[in-house]
Design a protein around this motif. Sequence first.
Motif, PDB file in Angstrom:
ATOM      1  N   VAL A   1       0.862  -1.178   0.000  1.00  0.00           N
ATOM      2  CA  VAL A   1       0.000   0.000   0.000  1.00  0.00           C
ATOM      3  C   VAL A   1       0.895   1.224   0.000  1.00  0.00           C
ATOM      4  CG1 VAL A   1      -1.595   1.374   1.383  1.00  0.00           C
ATOM      5  CG2 VAL A   1      -1.984  -1.066   1.090  1.00  0.00           C
ATOM      6  N   VAL A   2       0.644   2.111  -0.932  1.00  0.00           N
ATOM      7  CA  VAL A   2       1.400   3.358  -1.039  1.00  0.00           C
ATOM      8  C   VAL A   2       0.510   4.485  -0.548  1.00  0.00           C
ATOM      9  CG1 VAL A   2       2.645   4.919  -2.571  1.00  0.00           C
ATOM     10  CG2 VAL A   2       2.644   2.459  -3.028  1.00  0.00           C
ATOM     11  N   LYS A   3       0.995   5.228   0.421  1.00  0.00           N
ATOM     12  CA  LYS A   3       0.236   6.355   0.962  1.00  0.00           C
ATOM     13  C   LYS A   3       0.933   7.653   0.574  1.00  0.00           C
ATOM     14  CE  LYS A   3      -2.227   5.713   4.465  1.00  0.00           C
ATOM     15  NZ  LYS A   3      -2.799   5.704   5.825  1.00  0.00           N
ATOM     16  N   ARG A   4       0.213   8.498  -0.134  1.00  0.00           N
ATOM     17  CA  ARG A   4       0.745   9.812  -0.519  1.00  0.00           C
ATOM     18  C   ARG A   4       0.318  10.817   0.538  1.00  0.00           C
ATOM     19  NH1 ARG A   4      -0.392  10.927  -6.822  1.00  0.00           N
ATOM     20  NH2 ARG A   4       0.932  12.704  -6.284  1.00  0.00           N
ATOM     21  N   MET A   5       1.249  11.282   1.325  1.00  0.00           N
ATOM     22  CA  MET A   5       0.973  12.184   2.435  1.00  0.00           C
ATOM     23  C   MET A   5       1.146  13.624   1.983  1.00  0.00           C
ATOM     24  SD  MET A   5       0.187  10.073   4.756  1.00  0.00           S
ATOM     25  CE  MET A   5       0.465   8.488   5.523  1.00  0.00           C
ATOM     26  N   ARG A   6       0.054  14.385   2.004  1.00  0.00           N
ATOM     27  CA  ARG A   6       0.109  15.759   1.512  1.00  0.00           C
ATOM     28  C   ARG A   6       0.426  16.776   2.606  1.00  0.00           C
ATOM     29  NH1 ARG A   6      -4.544  13.659  -1.168  1.00  0.00           N
ATOM     30  NH2 ARG A   6      -5.832  14.440   0.532  1.00  0.00           N
ATOM     31  N   GLU A   7       0.113  16.448   3.845  1.00  0.00           N
ATOM     32  CA  GLU A   7       0.215  17.445   4.914  1.00  0.00           C
ATOM     33  C   GLU A   7       1.378  17.187   5.859  1.00  0.00           C
ATOM     34  OE1 GLU A   7      -1.645  19.904   4.581  1.00  0.00           O
ATOM     35  OE2 GLU A   7      -3.149  19.130   3.191  1.00  0.00           O
ATOM     36  N   MET A   8       2.367  16.423   5.437  1.00  0.00           N
ATOM     37  CA  MET A   8       3.482  16.084   6.320  1.00  0.00           C
ATOM     38  C   MET A   8       4.659  17.018   6.087  1.00  0.00           C
ATOM     39  SD  MET A   8       3.852  12.038   6.977  1.00  0.00           S
ATOM     40  CE  MET A   8       2.773  11.202   8.134  1.00  0.00           C
ATOM     41  N   ASN A   9       4.474  18.276   6.377  1.00  0.00           N
ATOM     42  CA  ASN A   9       5.554  19.250   6.216  1.00  0.00           C
ATOM     43  C   ASN A   9       5.950  19.882   7.542  1.00  0.00           C
ATOM     44  OD1 ASN A   9       5.578  18.854   3.407  1.00  0.00           O
ATOM     45  ND2 ASN A   9       3.896  20.298   3.142  1.00  0.00           N
ATOM     46  N   GLY A  10       5.698  19.162   8.624  1.00  0.00           N
ATOM     47  CA  GLY A  10       6.033  19.700   9.935  1.00  0.00           C
ATOM     48  C   GLY A  10       7.510  19.647  10.249  1.00  0.00           C
ATOM     49  N   MET A  11       8.282  18.890   9.459  1.00  0.00           N
ATOM     50  CA  MET A  11       9.719  18.754   9.685  1.00  0.00           C
ATOM     51  C   MET A  11      10.464  18.880   8.363  1.00  0.00           C
ATOM     52  SD  MET A  11      10.281  15.607  12.360  1.00  0.00           S
ATOM     53  CE  MET A  11       9.800  15.731  14.083  1.00  0.00           C
ATOM     54  N   GLY A  12      11.711  19.253   8.462  1.00  0.00           N
ATOM     55  CA  GLY A  12      12.577  19.246   7.298  1.00  0.00           C
ATOM     56  C   GLY A  12      13.032  17.842   6.979  1.00  0.00           C
ATOM     57  N   LYS A  13      13.870  17.736   5.950  1.00  0.00           N
ATOM     58  CA  LYS A  13      14.268  16.411   5.487  1.00  0.00           C
ATOM     59  C   LYS A  13      15.036  15.631   6.543  1.00  0.00           C
ATOM     60  CE  LYS A  13      16.539  13.978   1.716  1.00  0.00           C
ATOM     61  NZ  LYS A  13      17.240  13.071   2.614  1.00  0.00           N
ATOM     62  N   ASP A  14      15.974  16.277   7.211  1.00  0.00           N
ATOM     63  CA  ASP A  14      16.771  15.560   8.213  1.00  0.00           C
ATOM     64  C   ASP A  14      15.892  15.051   9.349  1.00  0.00           C
ATOM     65  OD1 ASP A  14      19.016  16.011   6.711  1.00  0.00           O
ATOM     66  OD2 ASP A  14      19.653  17.787   7.868  1.00  0.00           O
ATOM     67  N   GLY A  15      15.004  15.912   9.822  1.00  0.00           N
ATOM     68  CA  GLY A  15      14.106  15.494  10.891  1.00  0.00           C
ATOM     69  C   GLY A  15      13.173  14.378  10.458  1.00  0.00           C
ATOM     70  N   PHE A  16      12.668  14.465   9.227  1.00  0.00           N
ATOM     71  CA  PHE A  16      11.776  13.433   8.713  1.00  0.00           C
ATOM     72  C   PHE A  16      12.514  12.095   8.590  1.00  0.00           C
ATOM     73  CE2 PHE A  16       9.486  11.081   5.455  1.00  0.00           C
ATOM     74  CZ  PHE A  16       8.162  11.283   5.823  1.00  0.00           C
ATOM     75  N   ASP A  17      13.746  12.135   8.069  1.00  0.00           N
ATOM     76  CA  ASP A  17      14.540  10.915   7.964  1.00  0.00           C
ATOM     77  C   ASP A  17      14.758  10.281   9.334  1.00  0.00           C
ATOM     78  OD1 ASP A  17      14.721  11.126   5.239  1.00  0.00           O
ATOM     79  OD2 ASP A  17      16.694  12.090   5.238  1.00  0.00           O
ATOM     80  N   ALA A  18      15.029  11.114  10.326  1.00  0.00           N
ATOM     81  CA  ALA A  18      15.272  10.585  11.670  1.00  0.00           C
ATOM     82  C   ALA A  18      14.023   9.901  12.224  1.00  0.00           C
ATOM     83  CB  ALA A  18      15.724  11.718  12.596  1.00  0.00           C
TER      84      ALA A  18
ATOM     85  N   TYR B   1      11.013  10.770   0.344  1.00  0.00           N
ATOM     86  CA  TYR B   1      10.859  12.162   0.785  1.00  0.00           C
ATOM     87  C   TYR B   1      10.806  13.090  -0.422  1.00  0.00           C
ATOM     88  CZ  TYR B   1      11.676  16.652   3.037  1.00  0.00           C
ATOM     89  OH  TYR B   1      11.558  17.953   3.455  1.00  0.00           O
ATOM     90  N   ARG B   2       9.841  13.944  -0.411  1.00  0.00           N
ATOM     91  CA  ARG B   2       9.730  15.036  -1.363  1.00  0.00           C
ATOM     92  C   ARG B   2       9.200  16.227  -0.608  1.00  0.00           C
ATOM     93  NH1 ARG B   2       5.318  15.477  -6.232  1.00  0.00           N
ATOM     94  NH2 ARG B   2       6.226  17.228  -7.353  1.00  0.00           N
ATOM     95  N   LYS B   3       9.608  17.405  -0.949  1.00  0.00           N
ATOM     96  CA  LYS B   3       9.234  18.580  -0.175  1.00  0.00           C
ATOM     97  C   LYS B   3       7.722  18.750  -0.117  1.00  0.00           C
ATOM     98  CE  LYS B   3      10.158  23.526   0.294  1.00  0.00           C
ATOM     99  NZ  LYS B   3      10.864  24.700  -0.274  1.00  0.00           N
ATOM    100  N   GLU B   4       7.041  18.573  -1.260  1.00  0.00           N
ATOM    101  CA  GLU B   4       5.609  18.810  -1.308  1.00  0.00           C
ATOM    102  C   GLU B   4       4.801  17.657  -0.716  1.00  0.00           C
ATOM    103  OE1 GLU B   4       7.657  19.282  -3.779  1.00  0.00           O
ATOM    104  OE2 GLU B   4       7.619  21.481  -3.971  1.00  0.00           O
ATOM    105  N   GLU B   5       5.272  16.435  -0.884  1.00  0.00           N
ATOM    106  CA  GLU B   5       4.545  15.286  -0.362  1.00  0.00           C
ATOM    107  C   GLU B   5       5.518  14.137  -0.126  1.00  0.00           C
ATOM    108  OE1 GLU B   5       1.655  14.075  -3.210  1.00  0.00           O
ATOM    109  OE2 GLU B   5       3.117  13.284  -4.616  1.00  0.00           O
ATOM    110  N   LYS B   6       5.063  13.207   0.687  1.00  0.00           N
ATOM    111  CA  LYS B   6       5.882  12.051   1.016  1.00  0.00           C
ATOM    112  C   LYS B   6       5.133  10.780   0.632  1.00  0.00           C
ATOM    113  CE  LYS B   6       7.779  15.411   3.432  1.00  0.00           C
ATOM    114  NZ  LYS B   6       7.265  16.792   3.248  1.00  0.00           N
ATOM    115  N   LEU B   7       5.882   9.729   0.365  1.00  0.00           N
ATOM    116  CA  LEU B   7       5.304   8.416   0.125  1.00  0.00           C
ATOM    117  C   LEU B   7       5.719   7.485   1.256  1.00  0.00           C
ATOM    118  CD1 LEU B   7       6.003   7.829  -3.693  1.00  0.00           C
ATOM    119  CD2 LEU B   7       4.015   8.907  -2.639  1.00  0.00           C
ATOM    120  N   LEU B   8       4.740   6.802   1.856  1.00  0.00           N
ATOM    121  CA  LEU B   8       5.007   5.759   2.837  1.00  0.00           C
ATOM    122  C   LEU B   8       4.486   4.450   2.270  1.00  0.00           C
ATOM    123  CD1 LEU B   8       4.043   7.476   6.216  1.00  0.00           C
ATOM    124  CD2 LEU B   8       6.263   7.377   5.089  1.00  0.00           C
TER     125      LEU B   8
END
Length: 711
Positions: free
Chosen positions: A411-428, A449-456
């Motif tokens: 299942v691929v989830k496209r997250m549109r509202e996950m911009n609460g952290m920068g890339k380093d924080g998101f990776d962590a 990771y993509r700035k506008e949206e993320k895939l989980l």
Amino acid sequence: MAVTWFFYHRPHHLLFFSIIFFVLPCIAYSLAEPEALLKLKESFKNAEALNSWTPDTAPCARNTQWAGLICADGIVTGLRLGGMGLAGEIDTKVLAEIKGLRTMSFANNNFSGPMPEFNTLGPVKGLYLSGNQFTGEIPSNFFVKMESLRKLWLSNNKFTGNIPPSLATIPNLLELHLEDNGFSGSIPVINQSTLVSLNMSNNKLEGEVPASMSKFDASSFAGNAGLCGGKLGKECAKPEPPPAASTTPNDNNNNNNNNNGGNGSNSKGNGGSSKVVVAVSVASAVVLVALIVLFFVKSRRKGEEEHFDMPGKENIEKADHPDSVELNVSEIKQKEVVVDRPSSSKRTGNSSRKGSNNGKGGGGMAELVMLNEEKGVFGLPDLMKAAAEVLGNGGLGSSYKAVMANGFAVVVKRMREMNGMGKDGFDAEMRRFGNLRHWNILTPLAYHYRKEEKLLIYEYIPKSSLLYILHGDRGPSHDELDWPARLKIIQGTAKGLAYIHTEFASCDVPHGNLKSSNILLGPDYEPLLSDFAFGPLINTANVAQALFAYKAPEAAEHGRVSPKCDVYCLGIIILETLTGKFPSQYLNNGKGGLDVIQWVRSAISEGRESELLDPEISSTKGSLGEMEKLLHIGAACTESNPNQRLDMREAVTRIEQVQVLGSDHVPHTSHAPTLREGVGELPGETRLESNTIGSRSGRLDGDNDAAFSIS
């Protein structure tokens, strides 16, 4: 004359005689209450459960109160005789002598025959007859004089005929349950604004659902093949207009011949009519096909944009033939992402940055970061080649099922509202997810990771979610959802939530999004919690709308969040699972579903816990007491005041102490129980352990296919 003169000159005697004639009868009724109850008992068969009803004791005595009674200030105000195996007749004439009687429950017994004359009991506010064998039609004017009635439960009987239109005359009706009977005909217009709980499912009703009932969801009317309109998704057929009169010369000639009684003209007229019918039929078929094609095209365009607010749209109703769509990961442009390419096969921690095609990035495209390689390694090119189908939209984004070339489903989830952290924080944070170990949680296999949206990317769990199995599925999986399975789901959910609270103790709300659509079920109904601990990742402006925990009263009204918001969500899960009702708390617009919290609280205050339970589990022998105990725990978890709500540790401890089998005896309290009663600790402790060891992803080993539900 003498009598008149006597009272005229001695008015104080008139007062005296008034007291004798009007007050003393009231006193006599209160004294006759025990006799009335004993006479009622005599009308029952199999009344062993009422052995405490004896002439030498008082019905409402503090230490010897009769079983099944609700008393207030020494007066009988309610009968709760549900689930006692009673049969025979219900003597309504005797009930009329109990003047303080306001609620009556005869649910889940063996009473049969026509509807008793409860309409002679005007002051009654609650009448519960569910789960008996009552038969026949209810007179149309039966409820005209029952103006005080608030709650009427007639479900799971054998009533037939029309639904009495006099139900519309009850001014303050709150709950009306007529499901699982044989009612037929159309639904009468019942437009009381006070009505909050309605169920007419599984009858033989026909026609259009009245507009006044449009606030109730489709499940309230399901199982009636002849119904249309409302939220059933079935349009009512419009009456066909009469055929237009033909004005052709041939028709005029036919009419003249008909007037003359010619037989040959009759055959000509029939031939002309047949041609008209055929032409109209062909034209109608062409129009119908065109509409179907147009609807299909539009639905494909809108498939990813629809919002799933109502039950049945949040992965409850699965399309029989889901549209095949392209997972458009090619939109991710190289200039928008920073690609960290490993120079060798060396990995950092438990994650690696790989794609398919021997780890190549697929045409310069940014790669996935693998968090768990136990199921293999894949990348964006693999997802691009996979046929995908839309599962739906949630508060956090869109979900897709993708089956890759090797047959592995994710299942691929496209997250549109996950911009609460920068890339380093998101990776962590993602690496933190990758290190979690618990068989009741489901963690991502990979992310992008993509700035506008993320895939989980998660494993696909085929049995789907608790939400779907409870409210949408009527197949084998639903049939297997018995009391042991439901207890296992609740206990596993509590264990997984406790683990999340330990691992994310620094978060204001460790889980934040606990609801039945985010509880996936493994092959043995072992629950897997998903979409947790997303609070720090979501934009601050959107977090309250995206996470269900923010619907807890203290969060919704005052903006105060704490771990007890998760406890509130856990309580809703418990009540939803035990009652089988869809909680209105899940809906953003407040329309549809049932306010399970208020409904359960009201029933507990009236001592009607057993009537709240889903009929599919309430008949489990020897377990009714344990079910009611768990029901009280759920109510204690949903207290509106967080200071009175159970904390996480106490809730988990008490949930784990509930057993599959308990005592056959259900204790009867001498007063309306509070929400915290009946949940004390037991001397023993029962734990449901899985025979399989959880994998690193948090799911059960041996489950090759897996299924996921949207948030």
